[in-house]
Scaffold this motif. Structure first.
Motif, PDB file in Angstrom:
ATOM      1  N   THR A  27      86.378 -41.570 -55.878  1.00 44.11           N
ATOM      2  CA  THR A  27      87.542 -42.107 -55.179  1.00 44.11           C
ATOM      3  C   THR A  27      87.546 -43.625 -55.176  1.00 44.11           C
ATOM      4  O   THR A  27      88.580 -44.270 -55.404  1.00 44.11           O
ATOM      5  CB  THR A  27      87.567 -41.580 -53.733  1.00 44.11           C
ATOM      6  OG1 THR A  27      87.492 -40.155 -53.737  1.00 44.11           O
ATOM      7  CG2 THR A  27      88.830 -42.014 -53.017  1.00 44.11           C
ATOM      8  N   TRP A  30      88.438 -45.096 -58.600  1.00 41.76           N
ATOM      9  CA  TRP A  30      89.869 -45.028 -58.855  1.00 41.76           C
ATOM     10  C   TRP A  30      90.615 -46.062 -58.016  1.00 41.76           C
ATOM     11  O   TRP A  30      91.517 -46.752 -58.505  1.00 41.76           O
ATOM     12  CB  TRP A  30      90.401 -43.630 -58.568  1.00 41.76           C
ATOM     13  CG  TRP A  30      91.895 -43.555 -58.430  1.00 41.76           C
ATOM     14  CD1 TRP A  30      92.590 -43.088 -57.376  1.00 41.76           C
ATOM     15  CD2 TRP A  30      92.881 -43.937 -59.411  1.00 41.76           C
ATOM     16  NE1 TRP A  30      93.949 -43.164 -57.610  1.00 41.76           N
ATOM     17  CE2 TRP A  30      94.149 -43.682 -58.855  1.00 41.76           C
ATOM     18  CE3 TRP A  30      92.810 -44.478 -60.688  1.00 41.76           C
ATOM     19  CZ2 TRP A  30      95.330 -43.954 -59.526  1.00 41.76           C
ATOM     20  CZ3 TRP A  30      93.996 -44.745 -61.374  1.00 41.76           C
ATOM     21  CH2 TRP A  30      95.230 -44.485 -60.796  1.00 41.76           C
ATOM     22  N   THR A 120      90.568 -32.804 -56.882  1.00 37.61           N
ATOM     23  CA  THR A 120      89.864 -33.463 -55.780  1.00 37.61           C
ATOM     24  C   THR A 120      90.141 -32.764 -54.448  1.00 37.61           C
ATOM     25  O   THR A 120      89.248 -32.709 -53.580  1.00 37.61           O
ATOM     26  CB  THR A 120      90.257 -34.944 -55.681  1.00 37.61           C
ATOM     27  OG1 THR A 120      91.691 -35.067 -55.612  1.00 37.61           O
ATOM     28  CG2 THR A 120      89.744 -35.721 -56.875  1.00 37.61           C
ATOM     29  N   ASP A 124      87.283 -31.243 -52.136  1.00 34.81           N
ATOM     30  CA  ASP A 124      87.220 -31.690 -50.750  1.00 34.81           C
ATOM     31  C   ASP A 124      87.066 -30.513 -49.790  1.00 34.81           C
ATOM     32  O   ASP A 124      86.211 -30.523 -48.886  1.00 34.81           O
ATOM     33  CB  ASP A 124      88.499 -32.474 -50.428  1.00 34.81           C
ATOM     34  CG  ASP A 124      88.393 -33.254 -49.130  1.00 34.81           C
ATOM     35  OD1 ASP A 124      87.287 -33.366 -48.582  1.00 34.81           O
ATOM     36  OD2 ASP A 124      89.429 -33.754 -48.665  1.00 34.81           O
ATOM     37  N   ALA A 154      82.292 -44.336 -51.847  1.00 31.73           N
ATOM     38  CA  ALA A 154      83.537 -45.083 -52.091  1.00 31.73           C
ATOM     39  C   ALA A 154      83.264 -46.581 -52.131  1.00 31.73           C
ATOM     40  O   ALA A 154      83.811 -47.305 -52.968  1.00 31.73           O
ATOM     41  CB  ALA A 154      84.556 -44.754 -51.008  1.00 31.73           C
ATOM     42  N   TYR A 232      93.240 -47.089 -49.472  1.00 28.99           N
ATOM     43  CA  TYR A 232      92.722 -46.677 -50.771  1.00 28.99           C
ATOM     44  C   TYR A 232      93.711 -46.935 -51.907  1.00 28.99           C
ATOM     45  O   TYR A 232      93.306 -47.311 -53.008  1.00 28.99           O
ATOM     46  CB  TYR A 232      92.330 -45.199 -50.733  1.00 28.99           C
ATOM     47  CG  TYR A 232      91.164 -44.915 -49.828  1.00 28.99           C
ATOM     48  CD1 TYR A 232      89.997 -45.669 -49.915  1.00 28.99           C
ATOM     49  CD2 TYR A 232      91.226 -43.916 -48.874  1.00 28.99           C
ATOM     50  CE1 TYR A 232      88.922 -45.434 -49.071  1.00 28.99           C
ATOM     51  CE2 TYR A 232      90.154 -43.667 -48.020  1.00 28.99           C
ATOM     52  CZ  TYR A 232      89.007 -44.434 -48.133  1.00 28.99           C
ATOM     53  OH  TYR A 232      87.958 -44.197 -47.290  1.00 28.99           O
TER      54      TYR A 232
END
Length: 388
Positions: A27, A30, A120, A124, A154, A232
């Motif tokens: 994550t 990205w 994802t 999760d 992350a 994010y």
């Protein structure tokens, strides 16, 4: 027998920590390269919001059956399949393509991000179902710590991405390398996860009806994911564009958010033991709203980067609180409860990117990021309705 069970639980906890770490690393990698994808495909802010929406729609579509899939195959198999898919797709996002900027140039990106979102989301649900069972069986609060590993991953993904961008390593190579590392960790850790999970209480692996508790948890999760998603998906671009900083500084802000969230989550299990869920959730929402307001009003990267760290600390325990409550909802298997709440929660990702992009198009990205403040206040307001 007891010692064997304890050994199995300890091994499964370590494996689950590694899965959360790998998921966070994907994550974060990205997130640091959202601007790279924007430049690679020649997208406007509105087009980028559509691309991010494709990932959210893929996640929501998958979540409709994620509980049943995890209950059928078990988290161990699901993380292998979903992790392999997510890593393979993300490594392909920045492959050379023709016609950047043309209307059809977005189609490959939309398809890739749709599959990425679905993979994802399934991953999760699987690791959270594993974590909830480990907490229940072991009699020890561990879910916040698991999510802390996700945040640590992350931070690592974003931090490494920022350093490699500063060193002018091509983004394609960066994503390919990050995905290769994460994939290796996922496959190595999967065999140590729990071999069996309790059977679903309902044949379809999901609740027969939506209870008021599941709806409440889902809506609060949506608010929390709007707030997290704003960071994010948009924080790097906000810092580079509106605050006129380099992409490496933007990645540092992203990493500060993820790092503070990780630290706060590692202390979250202690907090969840000593503070009631409603009070902890309310305080979390108010702290995040105050810190983000300061960041937006300052118009300074020197204020924004540490403020994002405070936002991360504020939002740290929102998801662990809500997912644990979902896993214990009456009459619902843990994976099904998490999937049900996640399906509503991911509406935050569906609504968030186009909403922030639309506001940014009409005014500025700073105005769009104010959505995070509103979402955090919703968390604080709804916390009083959370079961103790």
């Amino acid at each position: 027998m007891t010692s064997t069970l304890s050994a199995d639980l300890r091994s499964a906890r370590l494996a689950t920590r590694l899965q959360f770490l790998a998921f966070g690393f994907i994550t974060g990698s990205w997130g640091a390269h959202v601007p790279s994808a924007k430049a690679h495909y020649g997208l406007s802010e509105a087009q980028l919001s559509v691309a991010l929406l494709a990932a959210a729609l893929g996640a929501v579509a998958c979540l409709l059956k994620a509980g049943a899939i995890v209950q059928w195959l078990g988290p161990r198999r699901v993380v292998q399949l979903a992790g392999t898919t997510a890593c393979g797709v993300l490594a392909s996002v920045l492959l050379p393509s023709s016609g950047q900027g043309a209307p059809l140039a977005m189609l490959p990106l939309l398809l890739l991000l749709g599959v990425f979102g679905a993979a994802t989301a399934l991953f999760d649900v699987a690791i959270n179902a594993e974590g909830s069972l480990l907490e229940t069986r072991g009699g020890l609060k561990v879910m916040s710590g698991f999510h802390g590993m996700w945040s640590l991953g992350a931070m690592g993904g974003a931090g490494v991405g920022g350093l490699l961008l500063k060193a002018q390593v091509p983004p394609l190579w960066q994503l390919a390398g990050a995905c290769a590392v994460a994939w290796g960790v996922i496959l190595a850790a999967a065999p140590r996860m729990l071999a069996e999970h309790p059977p679903a209480e309902h044949g379809e692996g999901g609740p027969r009806r939506w209870t008021a508790l599941l709806v409440l948890l889902g809506l609060l999760a949506a608010a929390g994911l709007v707030a997290e998603g704003a960071i994010y998906d948009w924080s790097v671009l906000w810092i580079t564009q509106d605050l006129q900083q380099t992409q490496s500084v933007g990645a540092a802000g992203y990493a500060a958010f993820a790092g503070a969230m990780a630290l706060a989550r590692f202390g979250g299990d202690w907090l969840r033991t000593h503070i009631s869920a409603p009070r902890l959730l309310a305080g979390s929402g108010l702290l995040a709203a105050a810190a983000m307001s300061l960041a937006l009003l300052s118009h300074s990267a020197w204020v924004a980067v540490p403020a994002l760290a405070v936002v991360g600390a504020g939002l740290a325990n929102v998801v662990p609180i809500l997912f644990m409550a979902a896993s214990r909802a009456p009459g619902v298997a843990p994976a099904a409860g998490i999937a049900a709440v996640s399906s509503l929660g991911y509406l935050g990702f569906v609504a968030g990117p186009p909403l922030i992009g639309g506001v940014a198009h009409a005014s500025s990205l700073t105005g769009g990021m104010a959505v995070l403040v509103v979402a955090s206040l919703v968390l604080a307001w709804g916390a009083r309705r959370l079961p103790r």
